[in-house]
Design an enzyme around this catalytic site. Structure first.
Site, PDB file in Angstrom:
ATOM      1  N   SER A  14      26.400  64.923   2.880  1.00 23.90           N
ATOM      2  CA  SER A  14      25.232  65.980   3.745  1.00 23.90           C
ATOM      3  C   SER A  14      24.098  65.571   2.730  1.00 23.90           C
ATOM      4  O   SER A  14      22.680  65.683   3.478  1.00 23.90           O
ATOM      5  CB  SER A  14      25.800  67.362   3.240  1.00 23.90           C
ATOM      6  OG  SER A  14      25.541  67.675   1.991  1.00 23.90           O
ATOM      7  N   ASN A  15      23.952  65.100   1.763  1.00 25.51           N
ATOM      8  CA  ASN A  15      22.626  64.748   1.145  1.00 25.51           C
ATOM      9  C   ASN A  15      22.230  63.422   1.887  1.00 25.51           C
ATOM     10  O   ASN A  15      20.992  63.398   2.077  1.00 25.51           O
ATOM     11  CB  ASN A  15      22.723  64.550  -0.510  1.00 25.51           C
ATOM     12  CG  ASN A  15      22.741  65.679  -1.125  1.00 25.51           C
ATOM     13  OD1 ASN A  15      21.451  66.314  -1.510  1.00 25.51           O
ATOM     14  ND2 ASN A  15      23.933  66.126  -1.746  1.00 25.51           N
ATOM     15  N   ARG A  70      36.040  47.438 -12.673  1.00 25.25           N
ATOM     16  CA  ARG A  70      34.972  48.559 -12.482  1.00 25.25           C
ATOM     17  C   ARG A  70      33.670  47.429 -12.296  1.00 25.25           C
ATOM     18  O   ARG A  70      32.841  47.987 -11.364  1.00 25.25           O
ATOM     19  CB  ARG A  70      34.753  49.533 -13.469  1.00 25.25           C
ATOM     20  CG  ARG A  70      35.908  50.600 -13.328  1.00 25.25           C
ATOM     21  CD  ARG A  70      35.788  51.617 -14.135  1.00 25.25           C
ATOM     22  NE  ARG A  70      34.654  52.152 -14.277  1.00 25.25           N
ATOM     23  CZ  ARG A  70      33.915  52.328 -15.033  1.00 25.25           C
ATOM     24  NH1 ARG A  70      34.361  52.063 -16.461  1.00 25.25           N
ATOM     25  NH2 ARG A  70      32.685  52.894 -15.265  1.00 25.25           N
ATOM     26  N   MET A  95      31.339  59.219  -5.997  1.00 28.19           N
ATOM     27  CA  MET A  95      32.475  59.445  -7.057  1.00 28.19           C
ATOM     28  C   MET A  95      33.019  58.447  -7.838  1.00 28.19           C
ATOM     29  O   MET A  95      33.910  58.711  -8.437  1.00 28.19           O
ATOM     30  CB  MET A  95      33.634  60.041  -6.236  1.00 28.19           C
ATOM     31  CG  MET A  95      33.304  61.463  -5.446  1.00 28.19           C
ATOM     32  SD  MET A  95      32.518  62.752  -6.440  1.00 28.19           S
ATOM     33  CE  MET A  95      33.662  63.235  -7.342  1.00 28.19           C
ATOM     34  N   ILE A  97      31.879  56.215 -11.376  1.00 25.04           N
ATOM     35  CA  ILE A  97      30.978  55.777 -12.554  1.00 25.04           C
ATOM     36  C   ILE A  97      30.353  54.480 -12.409  1.00 25.04           C
ATOM     37  O   ILE A  97      30.977  53.485 -12.167  1.00 25.04           O
ATOM     38  CB  ILE A  97      31.454  56.264 -13.964  1.00 25.04           C
ATOM     39  CG1 ILE A  97      32.106  57.520 -14.129  1.00 25.04           C
ATOM     40  CG2 ILE A  97      30.486  55.956 -14.983  1.00 25.04           C
ATOM     41  CD1 ILE A  97      32.847  57.934 -15.332  1.00 25.04           C
ATOM     42  N   ASN A 112      20.404  59.697  -8.917  1.00 22.54           N
ATOM     43  CA  ASN A 112      21.646  60.427  -8.683  1.00 22.54           C
ATOM     44  C   ASN A 112      21.187  61.844  -8.513  1.00 22.54           C
ATOM     45  O   ASN A 112      20.199  62.242  -8.895  1.00 22.54           O
ATOM     46  CB  ASN A 112      22.693  60.677  -9.693  1.00 22.54           C
ATOM     47  CG  ASN A 112      23.974  61.203  -9.508  1.00 22.54           C
ATOM     48  OD1 ASN A 112      24.437  61.226  -8.475  1.00 22.54           O
ATOM     49  ND2 ASN A 112      24.466  61.881 -10.468  1.00 22.54           N
ATOM     50  N   HIS A 114      22.739  66.102  -9.107  1.00 21.44           N
ATOM     51  CA  HIS A 114      23.961  66.513  -9.843  1.00 21.44           C
ATOM     52  C   HIS A 114      23.948  67.914  -9.493  1.00 21.44           C
ATOM     53  O   HIS A 114      22.777  68.651  -9.608  1.00 21.44           O
ATOM     54  CB  HIS A 114      24.166  66.159 -11.245  1.00 21.44           C
ATOM     55  CG  HIS A 114      25.161  66.846 -11.922  1.00 21.44           C
ATOM     56  ND1 HIS A 114      26.496  66.406 -11.602  1.00 21.44           N
ATOM     57  CD2 HIS A 114      25.199  67.779 -12.622  1.00 21.44           C
ATOM     58  CE1 HIS A 114      27.377  66.828 -12.390  1.00 21.44           C
ATOM     59  NE2 HIS A 114      26.452  67.869 -12.971  1.00 21.44           N
ATOM     60  N   SER A 141      19.855  68.857 -10.383  1.00 16.95           N
ATOM     61  CA  SER A 141      18.907  67.881 -10.839  1.00 16.95           C
ATOM     62  C   SER A 141      19.027  66.766 -10.149  1.00 16.95           C
ATOM     63  O   SER A 141      20.108  66.020  -9.805  1.00 16.95           O
ATOM     64  CB  SER A 141      19.309  67.467 -12.167  1.00 16.95           C
ATOM     65  OG  SER A 141      19.610  68.915 -13.042  1.00 16.95           O
ATOM     66  N   GLN A 178      19.383  73.631  -1.907  1.00 14.89           N
ATOM     67  CA  GLN A 178      18.455  73.146  -2.734  1.00 14.89           C
ATOM     68  C   GLN A 178      18.457  71.721  -3.098  1.00 14.89           C
ATOM     69  O   GLN A 178      17.538  71.080  -2.841  1.00 14.89           O
ATOM     70  CB  GLN A 178      18.445  73.989  -4.040  1.00 14.89           C
ATOM     71  CG  GLN A 178      18.475  75.373  -3.822  1.00 14.89           C
ATOM     72  CD  GLN A 178      17.176  75.798  -3.068  1.00 14.89           C
ATOM     73  OE1 GLN A 178      15.759  75.144  -3.110  1.00 14.89           O
ATOM     74  NE2 GLN A 178      16.883  76.782  -2.270  1.00 14.89           N
TER      75      GLN A 178
HETATM   76  C1  GRF Z   1      26.837  67.179  -3.989  1.00 13.99           C
HETATM   77  O1  GRF Z   1      27.099  68.528  -4.627  1.00 13.99           O
HETATM   78  C2  GRF Z   1      26.050  66.333  -5.179  1.00 13.99           C
HETATM   79  O2  GRF Z   1      25.274  67.114  -6.019  1.00 13.99           O
HETATM   80  C3  GRF Z   1      27.321  65.862  -5.888  1.00 13.99           C
HETATM   81  O3  GRF Z   1      28.504  65.567  -4.741  1.00 13.99           O
HETATM   82  C4  GRF Z   1      27.893  66.542  -3.844  1.00 13.99           C
HETATM   83  C5  GRF Z   1      27.841  65.602  -2.610  1.00 13.99           C
HETATM   84  O4  GRF Z   1      27.768  66.208  -1.234  1.00 13.99           O
HETATM   85  N1  GRF Z   1      27.044  64.648  -6.558  1.00 13.99           N
HETATM   86  P1  GRF Z   1      27.494  65.479  -0.084  1.00 13.99           P
HETATM   87  O5  GRF Z   1      28.398  64.298   0.019  1.00 13.99           O
HETATM   88  O6  GRF Z   1      26.029  64.817  -0.018  1.00 13.99           O
HETATM   89  O7  GRF Z   1      27.772  66.438   1.185  1.00 13.99           O
END
Ligand code: GRF
Length: 206
Positions: A14-15, A70, A95, A97, A112, A114, A141, A178
């Site tokens: 979604s981001n 990694r 997901m 590191i 990133n 968070h 953030s 947000q």
């Molecule tokens: C978001 O809450 C982001 O802050 C965190 O993982 C989630 C990812 O959501 N790092 P999406 O895949 O962007 O919908």
């Protein structure tokens, strides 16, 4: 300058969609060159394909036999990003590191998001951590990525009130709203060359 983005995802995306919307609406002077996922099933890959963006599933499994799996994986990620001439790497629900191998390839160019007000509640399940702690405010953030998880210099933050009766789901949904505003905004600062890092402090130049 039009910022060339490479976006790393693992899931919903979604981001990523919020970033693509911001580009489409002219709020973000950027172009998404490539989307890389470590999960073949990531919903974000499908959504991106629907929008005609190039995607790449990079399976971590074949790297398991390497001496440092990694780092080897991250070198492969970095190579794909370089092939697409990316100048900023966006972690959006990624997901894994990130290792120094990738950070060295894109110094001060990996961002990133968070879902907490860092340095509170780093790592997994930040919204659950905030509720369990009894915090009254949380948020999100955007920060530069350094070797420590969720420890890099903070670019911008947005606070979200925690209400009585909030669940992980209701709080996450309000924070996510947000996030979708904040990430494109941080990237636009980057595109405009307005981010100046001094130690831990990021200044947004006028
Ligand atoms: C978001 O809450 C982001 O802050 C965190 O993982 C989630 C990812 O959501 N790092 P999406 O895949 O962007 O919908």
């Amino acid at each position: 300058m039009t910022l060339a983005l490479g976006v790393l995802i693992s899931g919903r995306g979604s981001n990523l969609m919020a970033i693509l919307d911001a580009i489409h609406e002219g709020r973000l002077d950027a172009t998404v060159k490539i989307i890389i996922s470590n999960k073949e099933s990531a919903r974000g890959l499908e959504l991106a394909k629907d929008r005609g963006i190039q995607t790449y599933f990079l399976d971590p499994k074949p790297f398991a036999h390497e001496r440092n799996p990694r780092e080897a994986y991250d070198l492969a990620v970095g190579k794909v990003l370089q092939q697409h001439e990316v100048d900023c790497v966006v972690l959006a629900g990624y997901m894994r590191i990130v290792t120094p191998a990738l950070i060295r390839m894109f110094p001060s160019k990996i961002l990133n998001i968070h879902p907490s007000l860092l340095p509170a509640f780093p790592g997994l399940d930040a919204q659950r951590q905030a509720l369990a702690w009894g915090a009254k405010v949380s948020g999100c953030s955007v920060h530069f990525v350094t070797e420590g998880v969720d420890e890099g210099p903070i670019i911008c933050q947005k606070a979200v009130a925690i209400n009585e009766g909030d669940t992980v789901e209701t709080l996450s949904a309000r924070i996510l709203e947000q996030e979708h505003q904040l990430y494109p905004q941080a990237l636009q600062f980057m595109a405009q060359g307005r981010l100046q890092v001094e130690g831990r402090t990021v200044r947004v130049l006028a």
